[in-house]
Scaffold this active site. Structure first.
Site, mmCIF file in Angstrom:
data_model
loop_
_atom_site.group_PDB
_atom_site.id
_atom_site.type_symbol
_atom_site.label_atom_id
_atom_site.label_comp_id
_atom_site.label_asym_id
_atom_site.label_seq_id
_atom_site.Cartn_x
_atom_site.Cartn_y
_atom_site.Cartn_z
ATOM 1 N N SER A 150 25.214 31.076 -32.978
ATOM 2 C CA SER A 150 25.250 30.529 -31.618
ATOM 3 C C SER A 150 25.148 31.568 -30.525
ATOM 4 O O SER A 150 25.851 31.498 -29.519
ATOM 5 C CB SER A 150 26.545 29.753 -31.392
ATOM 6 O OG SER A 150 26.355 28.471 -31.798
ATOM 7 N N SER A 151 24.240 32.505 -30.713
ATOM 8 C CA SER A 151 24.015 33.466 -29.632
ATOM 9 C C SER A 151 23.520 32.727 -28.390
ATOM 10 O O SER A 151 23.805 33.154 -27.270
ATOM 11 C CB SER A 151 23.015 34.536 -30.068
ATOM 12 O OG SER A 151 21.802 33.928 -30.451
ATOM 13 N N ASP A 183 28.490 23.957 -30.317
ATOM 14 C CA ASP A 183 28.399 25.383 -30.021
ATOM 15 C C ASP A 183 28.887 25.707 -28.608
ATOM 16 O O ASP A 183 29.633 26.663 -28.386
ATOM 17 C CB ASP A 183 26.954 25.871 -30.191
ATOM 18 C CG ASP A 183 26.422 25.588 -31.586
ATOM 19 O OD1 ASP A 183 27.230 25.278 -32.480
ATOM 20 O OD2 ASP A 183 25.195 25.674 -31.780
#
Ligand code: GLA
Length: 380
Positions: free
Chosen positions: A124-125, A170
């Site tokens: 989940s950058s 996220d």
């Protein structure tokens, strides 16, 4: 990825390239998901926690929109009218557009980004970036926006603007994560429970980069919508796949053909496993949690078909060498495997699994441990 603190990196990058310091600095974490994969857009529970690795956005008012990241080290002009597909700055433009649509009047600004969250590893950058950017930009607008609202802004940016048909997991954990805790998030009701997560979780990066936009995730989401249509057609009135009861499951699996029945089986069993995992965590039953993670991986492999050979090998090898549990985390089709390892055996298990992986794929996977970090925050 640099080992310098991303806060220091973003701040000095801003200073060096734009000639003066930022007025706002905000950060948000990447995440791993202990259990509850592909349930968040099917009305089910998820059990993620925030990494102790973060993405930092440093910002200040300026005459035009510009952004730079420590990764490509190039100043990009941002056009809020247009998202360039495939470019990382699209996430920033998406956040700017959603904030504008929400009536938040921000000044035009320059942004510098630095991160210790690996990109393309299923960690989940992108949510770390959109949530941190939402905090930084609302800060520039002079607004103190609650984390739950930042999560919604970031979700709409990724979902509506970038076009990744993700669920809410996220952005929610990046905004609401609590240090030392995992989070049981019931996506249908929006309920959140923070559960203490003792110790460390190990991350084994397959090195297989997954690309979400327009890809497998959108395809699975369409399959789930079609599966739900067939469930309703078969007389089971539910709003989401996760609402199907265990009692209704066998008849539906017989009546509905592949691949939709397999997708349904994954979502329903994963929903049960995720709630059981939250109980195991609350009872500090790590072996119990580990077993549920292994069952979850098998369900991703066989029913949701979102795993890959590299992840399967890592999970198999981890179990063989004594891990309590292991599974592919995040959307899948590459990315990272997480593992619970008995503390006294970690060094040996890591070395043996790396060796097994090298034997098959000719390269050693990156391995690191993380504790549960905190959600979005201002850094100054
Ligand atoms: C991606 C999406 C999430 C979730 C996971 C799978 O990370 O962004 O919303 O659907 O995949 O669990």
């Amino acid at each position: 990825m640099s080992h310098a603190s991303p806060v220091r990196q973003a701040t000095s990058l801003f200073q060096e390239r734009f000639g003066s310091g930022p007025t706002v600095v905000a950060s948000a974490p990447g995440r791993v998901n202990l259990l509850g994969e592909h349930t968040d857009y099917n009305g089910g529970p998820v059990l993620p926690f925030a990494l102790d690795r973060r993405t930092v956005v440093a910002a200040a008012q300026a005459e035009r929109w510009e952004a730079i990241s420590a990764t490509d080290n190039e100043v990009h002009a941002l056009d809020p009218e247009c998202i360039v597909p495939g470019l990382w700055t699209g996430y920033l433009v998406a956040v700017i557009r959603i904030l504008q649509k929400s009536g938040i009047a921000m000044p035009t600004a320059r942004l510098a980004v630095a991160s210790s969250v690996p990109v393309g590893a299923g960690l989940s950058s992108s949510a770390a970036l959109t949530v941190a950017a939402a905090r930084a930009l609302t800060g520039l607008a002079g607004r103190r926006v609650p984390p739950g609202v930042l999560a919604e802004v970031a979700y709409r940016a990724e979902h509506d603007e970038v076009g990744v048909h993700c669920g809410h997991m996220d952005q929610t954990i990046a905004a609401l994560g609590r240090a030392g805790h995992a989070m049981l998030f019931e996506t249908a009701s929006g309920t959140v429970h923070h559960l203490p997560l003792p110790g460390r979780v190990w991350v084994f990066d397959t090195g297989v980069s997954h690309r979400l936009t327009g890809g497998h995730l959108n395809e699975r989401r369409r399959e789930c919508e079609e599966a739900l249509r067939q469930v309703i057609e078969n007389g089971v009135a539910v709003r989401h796949l996760a609402e199907i009861t265990e009692a209704d499951l066998p008849a539906l699996l017989r009546a509905i053909p592949a691949p939709w029945n397999a997708r349904i089986r994954h979502v329903v069993t994963e929903t049960i496993r995720t709630r059981a995992a939250a109980h195991a965590l609350a009872a500090r039953d790590l072996p119990g949690l580990g077993r549920l993670m292994l069952e979850g991986h098998e369900s991703l492999r066989a029913d949701y078909q979102s795993s890959c050979a590299e992840a399967d090998l890592l999970v198999e090898s981890l179990v063989h060498h004594g891990a309590l549990g292991a599974r592919l985390t995040g959307a899948g089709w590459g990315g990272a495997v997480i593992a619970l390892l008995p503390e006294e055996k970690t060094a040996r298990i890591v070395a043996e699994v790396q060796e097994a992986y090298r034997g098959t794929y000719g390269r050693v996977p990156l391995v690191w441990a993380t504790t549960a970090g905190a959600g979005v925050r201002s850094e100054k």
